[in-house]
Motif scaffolding. Structure first.
Motif, PDB file in Angstrom:
ATOM      1  N   SER A 133       0.944  -1.162  -0.136  1.00 51.13           N
ATOM      2  CA  SER A 133       0.068   0.025  -0.021  1.00 51.13           C
ATOM      3  C   SER A 133       0.742   1.273  -0.168  1.00 51.13           C
ATOM      4  O   SER A 133       2.045   1.214   0.544  1.00 51.13           O
ATOM      5  N   LEU A 134       0.359   2.295  -0.393  1.00 53.41           N
ATOM      6  CA  LEU A 134       1.117   3.477  -0.621  1.00 53.41           C
ATOM      7  C   LEU A 134       1.340   4.230   0.664  1.00 53.41           C
ATOM      8  O   LEU A 134       2.378   4.760   1.047  1.00 53.41           O
ATOM      9  N   TYR A 239       1.152   4.898  -6.519  1.00 58.34           N
ATOM     10  CA  TYR A 239      -0.112   3.970  -5.984  1.00 58.34           C
ATOM     11  C   TYR A 239      -0.564   3.233  -7.188  1.00 58.34           C
ATOM     12  O   TYR A 239      -0.871   2.056  -6.735  1.00 58.34           O
TER      13      TYR A 239
END
Length: 256
Positions: A133-134, A239
């Motif tokens: 995940s970012l 992302y």
């Protein structure tokens, strides 16, 4: 004392006349009968043991049997060989193999329909990570002074090589070599080529698996390079890159 006159008198047969006597009465002689030789076929003469040919003996011909008139063979109808339907224990009639009044099975070659084969792909034993995940990339990168970011990008590179190399024949350079060697030696030019090729490989693999192309080469140049002018562009690219990698690894874990 025996009387000779009392003995029975046995009649004596008459003697044949002597030759030369005129008064002799010739005895009747029987005439031999011979077969009719008019219908006999003469046989060829064959030499005997002494080498002389014996006369041909006539051979009698016997009348032959009268020839029977030939009768045409009547071909039986197809119904004569049609098996009758026989019920089995359930009570239903079994259809005959040859229909009554119809022709039997044709001997012509009929191509067989291909049998569909379903290939079942086995899921790999080693599961790839799908929880990138970012937010963790930014926060844990700040806490670990960039070490977590290096680990994440190394894992993205190795996962891409494991999934896509067998299909596209390409292999991305190890991220550690890029970070500690090639990136600095090329004055940052190798980073541009490396990220551009990695983004294109992940997008092609998603498209090959029938999934939407979440990232591509143009996304890198649009968001990471030109988008750096608006500050948030590189984060949008990261992302999209992490999301596309998670989708690719999840499909690989399910189907291989």
């Amino acid at each position: 004392m025996t009387d000779n006159n009392m003995q029975p008198q046995i009649p004596m047969p008459a003697l044949p006349p002597r030759p030369g006597e005129a008064s002799a009465t010739p005895m009747p002689q029987s005439t031999p009968t011979y077969p009719d030789t008019s219908n006999m076929t003469p046989q060829p003469a064959y030499p005997d043991a002494a080498g002389t040919a014996s006369p041909a003996q006539p051979q009698q011909q016997y009348p032959g049997y009268p020839e029977q008139p030939s009768q045409p063979y009547a071909e039986p109808s197809n119904t004569a060989y049609a098996p009758a339907a026989q019920p089995y224990a359930g009570g239903a009639n079994i259809p005959p193999s040859i229909p009554a009044g119809g022709a039997g099975p044709s001997n012509e070659y009929q191509p067989q329909q291909p049998i569909p084969v379903t290939v079942v792909q086995q899921a790999p034993a080693y599961k790839l990570k799908t929880n990138r995940s970012l937010l963790k990339y930014i926060l844990l990168g700040l806490i670990t002074l960039g070490i977590y970011d290096i680990v994440v990008m190394y894992d993205v590179t190795e996962s891409t090589n494991m999934v896509a190399t067998s299909h596209d024949g390409r292999k991305s350079t190890n991220y550690l070599l890029m970070y500690f060697l090639f990136g600095w030696l090329s004055l940052g030019i190798a980073w541009l080529v490396w990220y551009s090729n990695l983004s294109d490989r992940i997008g092609n693999e998603l498209q090959r698996r029938g999934m939407p192309r979440e990232v591509s080469m143009s996304d890198f140049w649009l968001w990471c390079i030109l988008g750096s002018l608006i500050i948030v562009g590189p984060f949008i690219y990261l992302y999209k890159l992490l999301k596309a990698t998670n989708m690719m690894c999840a499909d690989y874990n399910a189907r291989g």
